[in-house]
Design a protein around this motif. Sequence first.
Motif, PDB file in Angstrom:
ATOM      1  N   UNK A  35       0.828  -1.212   0.000  1.00 48.50           N
ATOM      2  CA  UNK A  35       0.000   0.000   0.000  1.00 48.50           C
ATOM      3  C   UNK A  35       0.861   1.261   0.000  1.00 48.50           C
ATOM      4  N   UNK A  36       2.030   1.187   0.648  1.00 48.51           N
ATOM      5  CA  UNK A  36       2.917   2.353   0.716  1.00 48.51           C
ATOM      6  C   UNK A  36       3.475   2.696  -0.665  1.00 48.51           C
ATOM      7  N   UNK A  37       3.859   1.678  -1.424  1.00 52.70           N
ATOM      8  CA  UNK A  37       4.498   1.931  -2.717  1.00 52.70           C
ATOM      9  C   UNK A  37       3.487   2.022  -3.851  1.00 52.70           C
ATOM     10  N   UNK A  38       2.215   1.674  -3.574  1.00 50.12           N
ATOM     11  CA  UNK A  38       1.185   1.666  -4.617  1.00 50.12           C
ATOM     12  C   UNK A  38       1.009   3.017  -5.316  1.00 50.12           C
ATOM     13  N   UNK A  39       0.997   4.173  -4.592  1.00 53.14           N
ATOM     14  CA  UNK A  39       0.837   5.459  -5.296  1.00 53.14           C
ATOM     15  C   UNK A  39       1.928   5.699  -6.337  1.00 53.14           C
ATOM     16  N   UNK A  40       3.169   5.314  -6.043  1.00 56.28           N
ATOM     17  CA  UNK A  40       4.263   5.499  -6.998  1.00 56.28           C
ATOM     18  C   UNK A  40       4.030   4.644  -8.246  1.00 56.28           C
ATOM     19  N   UNK A  41       3.562   3.419  -8.045  1.00 55.71           N
ATOM     20  CA  UNK A  41       3.287   2.524  -9.176  1.00 55.71           C
ATOM     21  C   UNK A  41       2.105   3.043  -9.987  1.00 55.71           C
ATOM     22  N   UNK A  42       1.067   3.541  -9.287  1.00 61.95           N
ATOM     23  CA  UNK A  42      -0.108   4.099  -9.978  1.00 61.95           C
ATOM     24  C   UNK A  42       0.276   5.306 -10.833  1.00 61.95           C
ATOM     25  N   UNK A  43       1.178   6.129 -10.291  1.00 58.58           N
ATOM     26  CA  UNK A  43       1.613   7.317 -11.046  1.00 58.58           C
ATOM     27  C   UNK A  43       2.308   6.897 -12.330  1.00 58.58           C
ATOM     28  N   UNK A  44       3.182   5.900 -12.255  1.00 56.76           N
ATOM     29  CA  UNK A  44       3.854   5.399 -13.465  1.00 56.76           C
ATOM     30  C   UNK A  44       2.844   4.839 -14.450  1.00 56.76           C
TER      31      UNK A  44
END
Length: 540
Positions: A408-417
Motif C-alpha cells: 500500500x505504501x508503494x502503490x501510489x508510486x506505481x499508480x503514477x507510473x
Amino acid sequence: MKPKVILGQNIDLKKILQLELLSETEKRQFYEELVGEFEQINTIIDSLKAVIYVADIDSYQILFINKFGTDIFGTDSVGKRCFEVFQNRQSGPCPYCTNSHLVKNGVVQPPYVWEHYNDITKTWVKCIDTAIRWSDGRLVRMEIAINITEQKLAEETLKQSQEQLEKLIAERTVKLIKSNEHLKREIKKRKEIEESLRESEERYRQLVEHSQNMIAIYIDEKLAFINKTGVDLLGAQEASEIIGKSIWDFVHPNSQESVKEKIRYLHSNPRSVIPASREKIIRFDGAVVDLEITVYSLTYQGKPAIKIVARDITEQRWFKKEMTRLERLNVIGQMAAGIGHEIRNPMTTVRGFLQLLAQKKECAQYIEYFNLMISELDRVNLLITEFLSLAKDKPSKLEMQSLNPIVKTILPLILADAVNEDKNVVHELKDTPDILIDEKEIRQLIYNLCRNGLQAMPAGGTLTIKTYVDVDEVVLAIKDEGNGIDPEVLDKLGTPFFTTKNDGTGLGLSICYSIAARHNASISLETSPAGTTFFVRFKI
C-alpha cells in the motif's frame, strides 16, 4: 539330500494309491527320475542373477545361499555370520541391519525394501528382506539382493525360470499322481515353495508398480505398460489413458532423434543396456519435463520390447541453475562491494568541481554540457548503488511485519507510473501473517517487478498485484497483460546486465533475485501469450 516334491493343485490324491501296484524297481526308477527333475529345478534357481540367502535372525548364521551368491562370496558362506561374509568380514552386526524392521515385539512385519552399496562387489543393490519360518520353526531373514542396473534382466530371468518350472510341473503331473504316501511331506513343502514364488512375484510386481522411477514398456511403436509413477509423471489419471498410445506422443521433438537412435541400437544389440541420458517429454497438460532415462531390450508378452526407466530431474536441473545464478550474483556483488567506493570517491570530486565551474560566469556558455555531465555522473552513481545491491552479504534490517502495508505504501508510486503510460493497476491483498522481512528491500523488489510488468504491456493493459497464503508460504504475485516472455530468454532472466530494453541496465531482476535470496524466499514465474505472472514465496 531328498528332493522337495510338489503336486499341482488339480491332482486327485486318491490316484497316488496306484503307486502301490508298481514293483520296487519301478518305484526306485521313478524316484530317481523325480530326483533328477528336482536337480534341474535347483539348477534353474541357482541360475538366477540375484543373491538369495537365508540367515538366522538371532545368531546371524547363514543357513542357505544360492549359487549366484557363492560365486561372489565363496562356497564356504553357509554356517558363517552374514556380516562376516557380506561386509568385509566385520566383527559385529551391521549398523543398518534390517532384523529390527522385520520382527517387532515378536510380531513379523511386512517385507522391508532398501538400497545399499556393497563394498565387496562394488555395486548398488536393492534388497528385499522378509521374515519367514524355517523348516525347524525358527524365524529367519530371507534376503533377495538385486543389482539395480540389471533389474529387468533379473525379472526376465525369474519369469523364464518360473515358466520352465511350471512347464516341468505340468509335464510331470501324471508321474507325480503315482507318488507314494511317504512323499506327502515333500508335497507340502513343495507347495510352500510354490506359494513363496508367487508371493515373491507379487512383491516384485508391487515393487515395479510403486517404484519412484517411471517404468514403461514399449512394443511396436505403442506403450504396452506403465507404472503409477509414470502415469503421474505424464499428468494422466489412469494408465488406460496412456496404454496403446505412441511413445512419440510424449517424447519432446528435441529428444526424439536421440531416443530413436537408442531404440535402433537396442534392436541391433538386444542384450545391451544404454547408459542413462537426459531427455525431455511432454505431459498431457503440455508441460515439458526433464528426465534421466535408461532403456533396455526385453521380451514382453512374447514379443520383443523396449523397457524405459526414467527419473524426473526437472527440479534437480532447476535447483542447479538457481545455484549457478545465485553464485554468479554473489561474485558480481562481491566485486561491486570491493570497487564501488573506490569509484564513487573520485566521481564525487568530479561532480563537485563540475558544479563549481557551472556557477562561473566565464563558463556560462557551457552550462548545458556541465548539466549533461552531472546527469551522467548521477546515472553512474545510481548504477553503482544497484550494483551493490547484488552483494550476498549486504546487511538487511529484518523485522516481523506484513507485506500488505508495504504494498500500500508503494502503490501510489506505481499508480503514477501507470497513469503516465495509460495503463491500469489493481490490487487484491488478502490477510497474511507477519514474516521476517526488510521493508526497504521488499519495496525495491515490488517496485522493480511492477516496473517490468508495466513496461511489458501495451497501453490499456492492467497490472494485478496480489498477496495471499499458500499452505506454509506468503505469496506475492504480480501479473501483467503483456505478450509473455520468449522461451529463449527465460533461462537468462536474472542474469546481471542481461536486458531486452534499449535503456535498461539489466540489474532490476537480478536485484530482485538477490533480495529474495537474502530473505530465504524463491521467485518463479508463469508466462504465456496472454501475459506473465511472477510469484515471490516467503516461508512463514
